[in-house]
Motif scaffolding. Structure first.
Motif, PDB file in Angstrom:
ATOM      1  N   ALA A 106       0.817  -1.116  -0.087  1.00  0.00           N
ATOM      2  CA  ALA A 106      -0.111  -0.287  -0.052  1.00  0.00           C
ATOM      3  C   ALA A 106       0.821   1.274   0.080  1.00  0.00           C
ATOM      4  N   THR A 107       0.380   2.372  -0.762  1.00  0.00           N
ATOM      5  CA  THR A 107       1.278   3.591  -0.680  1.00  0.00           C
ATOM      6  C   THR A 107       1.060   4.120   0.449  1.00  0.00           C
ATOM      7  N   GLY A 108       1.966   5.133   1.031  1.00  0.00           N
ATOM      8  CA  GLY A 108       1.965   5.766   2.120  1.00  0.00           C
ATOM      9  C   GLY A 108       0.506   6.548   2.182  1.00  0.00           C
ATOM     10  N   ALA A 109       0.194   7.430   1.122  1.00  0.00           N
ATOM     11  CA  ALA A 109      -0.892   8.009   1.166  1.00  0.00           C
ATOM     12  C   ALA A 109      -2.141   7.431   1.382  1.00  0.00           C
ATOM     13  N   TRP A 110      -2.044   6.062   0.641  1.00  0.00           N
ATOM     14  CA  TRP A 110      -3.313   5.192   0.820  1.00  0.00           C
ATOM     15  C   TRP A 110      -3.584   4.698   2.393  1.00  0.00           C
ATOM     16  N   THR A 111      -2.389   4.609   3.036  1.00  0.00           N
ATOM     17  CA  THR A 111      -2.475   3.949   4.440  1.00  0.00           C
ATOM     18  C   THR A 111      -2.883   5.246   5.369  1.00  0.00           C
ATOM     19  N   ALA A 112      -2.738   6.497   5.034  1.00  0.00           N
ATOM     20  CA  ALA A 112      -2.986   7.650   5.956  1.00  0.00           C
ATOM     21  C   ALA A 112      -4.484   7.666   5.828  1.00  0.00           C
ATOM     22  N   GLU A 113      -5.049   7.611   4.647  1.00  0.00           N
ATOM     23  CA  GLU A 113      -6.243   7.723   4.361  1.00  0.00           C
ATOM     24  C   GLU A 113      -7.174   6.766   4.771  1.00  0.00           C
ATOM     25  N   GLN A 114      -6.676   5.482   4.709  1.00  0.00           N
ATOM     26  CA  GLN A 114      -7.655   4.432   5.398  1.00  0.00           C
ATOM     27  C   GLN A 114      -7.422   4.386   6.943  1.00  0.00           C
ATOM     28  N   ALA A 115      -6.443   4.949   7.596  1.00  0.00           N
ATOM     29  CA  ALA A 115      -6.362   5.167   8.902  1.00  0.00           C
ATOM     30  C   ALA A 115      -7.334   6.382   9.517  1.00  0.00           C
ATOM     31  N   LEU A 116      -7.273   7.386   8.540  1.00  0.00           N
ATOM     32  CA  LEU A 116      -8.635   8.571   8.566  1.00  0.00           C
ATOM     33  C   LEU A 116      -9.832   8.028   8.661  1.00  0.00           C
ATOM     34  N   LEU A 117     -10.179   6.970   7.803  1.00  0.00           N
ATOM     35  CA  LEU A 117     -11.421   6.534   7.540  1.00  0.00           C
ATOM     36  C   LEU A 117     -11.919   5.639   8.819  1.00  0.00           C
ATOM     37  N   THR A 118     -11.163   5.163   9.587  1.00  0.00           N
ATOM     38  CA  THR A 118     -11.500   4.365  10.577  1.00  0.00           C
ATOM     39  C   THR A 118     -12.365   5.097  11.679  1.00  0.00           C
ATOM     40  N   HIS A 119     -12.064   6.482  11.447  1.00  0.00           N
ATOM     41  CA  HIS A 119     -12.866   7.263  12.386  1.00  0.00           C
ATOM     42  C   HIS A 119     -14.236   7.918  11.823  1.00  0.00           C
ATOM     43  N   ALA A 120     -14.606   7.344  10.463  1.00  0.00           N
ATOM     44  CA  ALA A 120     -15.687   7.738   9.802  1.00  0.00           C
ATOM     45  C   ALA A 120     -16.896   7.041   9.960  1.00  0.00           C
ATOM     46  N   ALA A 121     -18.017   7.222   9.418  1.00  0.00           N
ATOM     47  CA  ALA A 121     -19.437   6.715   9.337  1.00  0.00           C
ATOM     48  C   ALA A 121     -19.303   5.727   8.090  1.00  0.00           C
ATOM     49  N   VAL A 122     -18.278   4.973   7.952  1.00  0.00           N
ATOM     50  CA  VAL A 122     -18.015   4.021   6.809  1.00  0.00           C
ATOM     51  C   VAL A 122     -17.975   2.520   7.207  1.00  0.00           C
ATOM     52  N   HIS A 123     -18.666   1.704   6.375  1.00  0.00           N
ATOM     53  CA  HIS A 123     -18.483   0.112   6.478  1.00  0.00           C
ATOM     54  C   HIS A 123     -17.155  -0.164   5.813  1.00  0.00           C
TER      55      HIS A 123
END
Length: 464
Positions: free
Chosen positions: A88-105
């Protein structure tokens, strides 16, 4: 500069270069990803979806999809399916981590069985966003992405593809970022500065592919330098630069031999190159991949170059080869300074950068070649494109830096198109000059630049 921005479809390779140039100018990958993801979400809202399924890979295209999910979370039921394996790219990893705090499945998958277990998310979606591959894909599609494509196609709902559709998917709409990568795409501006495309930068080096491990002698190309007579150092500087820029074999055809063990001297009796040498030179030209001609040549030898030019598959004409009648090879690059440009075009280069760009492009179209006009800001043009190169140092006014540029250009022309070779050569020559001058100031010699040429061309990742 705006008028020199290219239009229409852009190749994935060129887009990679533009992205890299934008990053070098200060526009971060996460900033571009944020703009792309928001644009995806805005297009998705046209469909007034109640439920959105976003299919993401683990590259920056997948990161665009993750950003879109964050913007859609409060408007629609949002699910993200992504591979739970692989790089995974670094940018992808950062966005995926941020998305764990969102209302998303968030639904990580490893196999086609994992994808099949999520079939309800495909059948229950009103809209699917494809952010699996984009411009970074190559080779055959593998699981679990292949399973995602199959289930998405069977869902029977609109599919928005980010930048480029994943191979095999049935895209309803393609949203290209910055410029379209496929005919029929819509385009979203993601804020890339115009200089990232119109000016040469580190991203342009991405066109130069690494040699395979099993490469053999000669794969880097054979360069023939024809020059010398009045000025003996020039052809040897060009030859050494060609070696430093990756040519495997460099021959220097010159009346005077200078002892450089890495260069092969082709002896030419006498004090200047003349028609008496044509038989020897014709044979050398025919076995060379690229000919670099004119360095230190003197005006009296010009008829020899015009005779040899039609025999050259590829050629770089510099210095005293830049006279009328202009020599023309099958593929040709001309590397004049302002005085030489006036000599071959019939009019001086304008002082205005815009007018200069127009003049060089018109001249390149007239000669059906590529022109690299040297100056404080280099201009590179063919009949359709213009690029500007800002690298360089005032210390490069010392004699010989133009000979280095001709040699670098010749070596790169073995492996690249004329326009690409000229743009990369201008950038690298300027960067080498900057680095050499940093420790020497106005006492820099052209030969001081030689060690920095391969560092700029081939060691960028190590230096980063």
């Amino acid at each position: 500069m705006k008028e020199f921005a290219e239009q229409g479809i852009i190749t994935p390779a060129r887009m990679k270069a533009v992205d890299r140039n934008a990053t070098a100018l200060g526009l971060g990958v996460l900033q571009m990803m944020e703009s792309a993801g928001r644009a995806l979400a805005e297009v998705a809202l046209r469909y007034s979806p109640r439920s959105v399924l976003i299919l993401c890979g683990r590259g920056n295209n997948g990161g665009d999809g993750l950003v879109a999910a964050r913007y859609l979370q409060m408007i629609a039921e949002t699910t993200v399916i992504y591979p739970d394996c692989g790089h995974a790219t670094g940018a992808w990893t950062a966005e995926q981590a941020l998305l764990t705090h969102a209302a998303v499945h968030l639904c990580p998958v490893r196999s086609d069985q994992d994808v099949a277990a999520l079939a309800r998310h495909f059948s229950g979606a009103d809209l699917i966003i494809d952010a699996m591959i984009g411009t970074g894909g190559s080779g055959e599609l593998r699981e679990p992405l292949k399973g995602c494509v199959d289930h998405a196609n069977r869902a029977g709902v609109p599919i928005i593809a980010a930048d480029l559709p994943t191979p095999g998917i049935r895209a309803t709409l393609i949203l290209g970022f910055h410029r379209p990568k496929q005919a029929g795409s819509e385009v979203a501006d993601i804020g890339i500065p115009i200089e990232a495309e119109c000016c040469v930068g580190p991203g342009d080096l991405t066109v130069l592919k690494r040699r395979p491990f099993a490469s053999h002698k000669g794969v880097g190309g054979q360069v023939l330098v024809i020059g010398g007579g009045p000025y003996q150092g020039a052809p040897y500087l060009a030859g050494l630069a060609a070696l430093r820029a990756g040519a495997d074999i460099v021959r220097v055809a010159s009346p005077i031999a200078q002892q450089y063990p890495d260069l092969i001297h082709v002896p030419l009796p006498g004090s200047t190159i003349s028609e008496a040498h044509l038989a020897t030179l014709e044979g050398e030209v025919k076995r060379a991949d690229v000919v670099v001609a004119g360095n230190g040549l003197g005006p009296s030898s010009h008829p020899v170059i015009t005779h040899l030019a039609p025999l050259c598959r590829k050629a770089v004409f510099d210095a005293d080869a830049l006279r009328l009648p202009l020599p023309v090879a099958e593929e040709t690059i001309y590397t004049p300074h302002s005085g030489e440009f006036a000599r071959i075009s019939g009019s001086p280069a304008p002082s205005s950068l815009r007018e200069r760009g127009r003049a060089v492009r018109a001249a390149a179209a007239a000669v059906n070649g590529t022109i690299l006009l040297k100056g404080p800001i280099d201009l590179i043009a063919d009949a359709k494109r213009v690029r500007f190169n800002w690298t360089g140092s005032p210390a490069m006014t010392v004699g010989g830096t133009g000979d280095l540029l001709a040699g670098i250009t010749g070596a790169l022309l073995c492996r690249l198109s004329p326009f690409e070779a000229a743009t990369v050569a201008a950038y690298v020559n300027g960067r080498a000059g900057e680095r050499a001058a940093a420790g020497r100031g106005e006492g820099m010699l052209a030969s001081d630049m030689l060690e920095y040429i391969p560092r700029e061309l081939f060691m960028e990742e190590e230096d980063a």
